[in-house]
Design a protein around this motif. Structure first.
Motif, PDB file in Angstrom:
ATOM      1  N   PHE A 147       8.802   4.899 -19.220  1.00 20.08           N
ATOM      2  CA  PHE A 147       8.152   4.803 -17.919  1.00 20.08           C
ATOM      3  C   PHE A 147       6.651   4.960 -18.091  1.00 20.08           C
ATOM      4  N   ARG A 148       5.899   3.976 -17.569  1.00 17.19           N
ATOM      5  CA  ARG A 148       4.439   4.007 -17.615  1.00 17.19           C
ATOM      6  C   ARG A 148       3.914   4.063 -16.180  1.00 17.19           C
ATOM      7  N   PRO A 149       3.617   5.242 -15.677  1.00 19.87           N
ATOM      8  CA  PRO A 149       3.191   5.364 -14.269  1.00 19.87           C
ATOM      9  C   PRO A 149       1.981   4.511 -13.926  1.00 19.87           C
ATOM     10  N   GLU A 150       1.019   4.413 -14.861  1.00 16.84           N
ATOM     11  CA  GLU A 150      -0.209   3.673 -14.568  1.00 16.84           C
ATOM     12  C   GLU A 150       0.022   2.175 -14.445  1.00 16.84           C
ATOM     13  N   ALA A 151       1.172   1.693 -14.929  1.00 17.17           N
ATOM     14  CA  ALA A 151       1.447   0.258 -14.925  1.00 17.17           C
ATOM     15  C   ALA A 151       2.234  -0.208 -13.707  1.00 17.17           C
ATOM     16  N   LEU A 152       2.617   0.706 -12.833  1.00 22.80           N
ATOM     17  CA  LEU A 152       3.303   0.302 -11.606  1.00 22.80           C
ATOM     18  C   LEU A 152       2.405  -0.628 -10.789  1.00 22.80           C
ATOM     19  N   TYR A 153       3.025  -1.637 -10.209  1.00 25.34           N
ATOM     20  CA  TYR A 153       2.251  -2.620  -9.439  1.00 25.34           C
ATOM     21  C   TYR A 153       2.939  -2.866  -8.106  1.00 25.34           C
ATOM     22  N   MET A 154       2.207  -2.686  -7.011  1.00 27.33           N
ATOM     23  CA  MET A 154       2.739  -2.956  -5.681  1.00 27.33           C
ATOM     24  C   MET A 154       2.220  -4.312  -5.195  1.00 27.33           C
ATOM     25  N   HIS A 155       3.136  -5.199  -4.900  1.00 19.78           N
ATOM     26  CA  HIS A 155       2.769  -6.535  -4.453  1.00 19.78           C
ATOM     27  C   HIS A 155       2.053  -6.441  -3.110  1.00 19.78           C
ATOM     28  N   PRO A 156       0.890  -7.085  -2.973  1.00 19.35           N
ATOM     29  CA  PRO A 156       0.093  -6.937  -1.747  1.00 19.35           C
ATOM     30  C   PRO A 156       0.720  -7.547  -0.502  1.00 19.35           C
ATOM     31  N   VAL A 157       1.686  -8.457  -0.662  1.00 21.24           N
ATOM     32  CA  VAL A 157       2.314  -9.093   0.497  1.00 21.24           C
ATOM     33  C   VAL A 157       3.691  -8.497   0.781  1.00 21.24           C
ATOM     34  N   GLY A 159       5.116  -5.798  -0.683  1.00 17.46           N
ATOM     35  CA  GLY A 159       5.234  -4.350  -0.823  1.00 17.46           C
ATOM     36  C   GLY A 159       6.212  -3.939  -1.895  1.00 17.46           C
ATOM     37  N   ARG A 160       6.823  -4.893  -2.554  1.00 17.47           N
ATOM     38  CA  ARG A 160       7.742  -4.568  -3.644  1.00 17.47           C
ATOM     39  C   ARG A 160       6.975  -3.973  -4.820  1.00 17.47           C
ATOM     40  N   VAL A 161       7.661  -3.126  -5.570  1.00 16.93           N
ATOM     41  CA  VAL A 161       7.041  -2.435  -6.700  1.00 16.93           C
ATOM     42  C   VAL A 161       7.615  -2.986  -7.998  1.00 16.93           C
ATOM     43  N   TYR A 162       6.735  -3.185  -8.970  1.00 16.41           N
ATOM     44  CA  TYR A 162       7.119  -3.766 -10.258  1.00 16.41           C
ATOM     45  C   TYR A 162       6.632  -2.887 -11.406  1.00 16.41           C
ATOM     46  N   HIS A 163       7.253  -3.088 -12.565  1.00 13.37           N
ATOM     47  CA  HIS A 163       6.902  -2.339 -13.776  1.00 13.37           C
ATOM     48  C   HIS A 163       7.083  -3.285 -14.958  1.00 13.37           C
ATOM     49  N   PRO A 164       6.257  -3.164 -16.003  1.00 15.98           N
ATOM     50  CA  PRO A 164       6.411  -4.060 -17.158  1.00 15.98           C
ATOM     51  C   PRO A 164       7.776  -3.932 -17.818  1.00 15.98           C
ATOM     52  N   CYS A 165       8.225  -5.032 -18.404  1.00 14.74           N
ATOM     53  CA  CYS A 165       9.427  -5.034 -19.230  1.00 14.74           C
ATOM     54  C   CYS A 165       9.169  -5.955 -20.414  1.00 14.74           C
ATOM     55  N   SER A 166      10.165  -6.189 -21.218  1.00 15.02           N
ATOM     56  CA  SER A 166      10.013  -7.030 -22.401  1.00 15.02           C
ATOM     57  C   SER A 166       9.583  -8.445 -22.009  1.00 15.02           C
ATOM     58  N   GLU A 167       8.662  -9.011 -22.796  1.00 13.84           N
ATOM     59  CA  GLU A 167       8.233 -10.387 -22.558  1.00 13.84           C
ATOM     60  C   GLU A 167       9.400 -11.356 -22.697  1.00 13.84           C
ATOM     61  N   ASN A 213      -2.953  -2.395 -12.558  1.00 14.50           N
ATOM     62  CA  ASN A 213      -2.666  -3.707 -11.939  1.00 14.50           C
ATOM     63  C   ASN A 213      -2.554  -4.810 -12.987  1.00 14.50           C
ATOM     64  N   GLU A 214      -2.098  -4.440 -14.161  1.00 16.51           N
ATOM     65  CA  GLU A 214      -1.978  -5.408 -15.257  1.00 16.51           C
ATOM     66  C   GLU A 214      -0.927  -6.479 -14.988  1.00 16.51           C
ATOM     67  N   LEU A 215      -0.053  -6.234 -14.036  1.00 18.10           N
ATOM     68  CA  LEU A 215       0.981  -7.220 -13.731  1.00 18.10           C
ATOM     69  C   LEU A 215       0.549  -8.249 -12.702  1.00 18.10           C
ATOM     70  N   ALA A 216      -0.652  -8.099 -12.154  1.00 13.94           N
ATOM     71  CA  ALA A 216      -1.111  -9.026 -11.111  1.00 13.94           C
ATOM     72  C   ALA A 216      -1.088 -10.467 -11.590  1.00 13.94           C
ATOM     73  N   GLY A 217      -1.351 -10.689 -12.863  1.00 13.00           N
ATOM     74  CA  GLY A 217      -1.383 -12.042 -13.402  1.00 13.00           C
ATOM     75  C   GLY A 217      -0.040 -12.745 -13.389  1.00 13.00           C
ATOM     76  N   TYR A 218       1.045 -11.996 -13.211  1.00 12.74           N
ATOM     77  CA  TYR A 218       2.371 -12.610 -13.146  1.00 12.74           C
ATOM     78  C   TYR A 218       2.677 -13.173 -11.761  1.00 12.74           C
ATOM     79  N   PHE A 219       1.782 -12.908 -10.813  1.00 15.28           N
ATOM     80  CA  PHE A 219       2.000 -13.345  -9.436  1.00 15.28           C
ATOM     81  C   PHE A 219       0.841 -14.236  -9.007  1.00 15.28           C
ATOM     82  N   PRO A 220       0.966 -15.544  -9.176  1.00 20.55           N
ATOM     83  CA  PRO A 220      -0.103 -16.464  -8.774  1.00 20.55           C
ATOM     84  C   PRO A 220      -0.463 -16.290  -7.308  1.00 20.55           C
ATOM     85  N   VAL A 221      -1.683 -16.654  -6.967  1.00 22.82           N
ATOM     86  CA  VAL A 221      -2.166 -16.497  -5.599  1.00 22.82           C
ATOM     87  C   VAL A 221      -1.259 -17.220  -4.617  1.00 22.82           C
TER      88      VAL A 221
END
Length: 233
Positions: A147-157, A159-167, A213-221
Motif C-alpha cells: 500500500f502506497r498512501p501517497e499514490a492514491l488518486y481520486m478521479h475529479p469527475v 470521485g472513484r479512488v485508484y491505486h497503482p498496480c502491475s503494468e 497524482n501519478e495516475l492522472a496520466g492513465y485518465f485522458p481528458v
C-alpha cells in the motif's frame, strides 16, 4: 484451469452458469462468442466480466451478484496471477485483458479496471517489519501489493479512488467503494484544489502524505469528462 473453475461451483451451479458451452451464443457490444468455443483444435476460449466491486463472473451470467460470482480463492489466484493485456488478435476491443492457462484462453472485460482492491491487510513479512498490503479480487494475501498512501488518486469527475498496480494488468487498479469510504476521512483538501474537488494530502498512520497524482496520466481528458458521475469507488 478447468478443474479449478469446476471446483469453484457446485455441479448444478456450474452447469447453469456455463450453459453457453452447450451452444447458447452470448453477445457483448460487437463481440459474439460461445463459452468454451474451440476456434482451432485443442484450444478452448472462455469469457469473463469483473464488476467494480471486484467480483468475477462468466460474462454471459444473466444475474450478476455475490451468489453467482466466483469465490474459490485458488481459482481466483490462478486467474489473476496470469492476467495480462490482450494482444492475442482476438476480441481485443471487447475483452481487453486475457488470462492464459495452457491451451485455454480466458478473456476478460471489466466495468472499470481488471484489478479491484477490496481489502487493506497487515503483513508481518515486510522488509521493515509490518507492511500494509492492498488485496485485490478475492485473493487475500496471495493477490496483494504494498500500500502506497501517497499514490492514491481520486478521479475529479467520478470521485472513484485508484491505486497503482502491475503494468502487466494495466498499471492502475480501482479501490472498491466500501474500502474507498473507509479511506475517505483521511483525505485532506486545500483551498488551491477546491475547484477540481481533488484532495492534496492523505493522512495515514500519523504521517501526512502529499498525493503524487501519478495516475492522472492513465485518465485522458476526454475520458475524465465521461466519468461515472456521482459514484464513489
Amino acid at each position: 484451469m478447468l478443474f479449478l473453475r469446476t471446483a469453484a461451483f457446485s455441479a448444478r451451479g456450474l452447469a447453469s452458469l456455463r450453459r453457453g458451452a452447450a451452444g447458447l451464443t452470448a453477445s457483448r457490444a460487437t463481440a459474439t462468442y460461445v463459452q468454451g468455443q474451440s476456434p482451432t483444435p485443442r484450444i478452448r476460449e472462455y469469457f469473463y466480466y469483473i464488476d467494480h466491486q471486484g467480483q468475477l463472473f462468466l460474462d454471459d451470467t444473466k444475474v450478476k451478484n455475490f451468489v453467482t460470482c466466483f469465490k474459490d480463492k485458488e481459482f481466483l489466484v490462478f486467474f489473476f496471477t496470469r492476467l495480462r493485456m490482450n494482444h492475442s488478435g482476438r476480441y481485443e476491443d471487447d475483452f481487453p485483458f486475457l488470462s492464459l492457462c495452457g491451451r485455454e484462453r480466458n478473456f476478460l472485460r471489466c466495468d472499470d479496471r481488471p484489478v479491484v482492491f477490496t481489502h487493506l491487510l497487515q503483513s508481518p513479512t515486510g522488509p521493515q517489519g509490518e507492511q500494509e498490503l492492498l488485496s485485490y479480487c478475492g485473493g487475500a494475501e496471495k493477490l496483494s501489493i504494498p500500500f502506497r498512501p501517497e499514490a492514491l488518486y481520486m478521479h475529479p469527475v467520478s470521485g472513484r479512488v485508484y491505486h497503482p498496480c502491475s503494468e502487466v494488468s494495466g498499471g492502475v487498479g480501482l479501490v472498491r467503494s466500501a474500502l474507498a469510504i473507509e479511506l475517505s476521512p483521511f483525505f485532506v483538501y486545500t483551498q488551491e484544489r477546491d475547484q477540481s474537488g481533488q484532495p492534496t494530502y492523505f493522512v495515514w498512520a500519523g504521517q501526512k502524505h502529499a498525493l503524487t497524482n501519478e495516475l492522472a496520466g492513465y485518465f485522458p481528458v476526454a475520458e475524465q469528462g465521461n466519468g461515472h458521475q456521482g459514484e464513489v469507488g
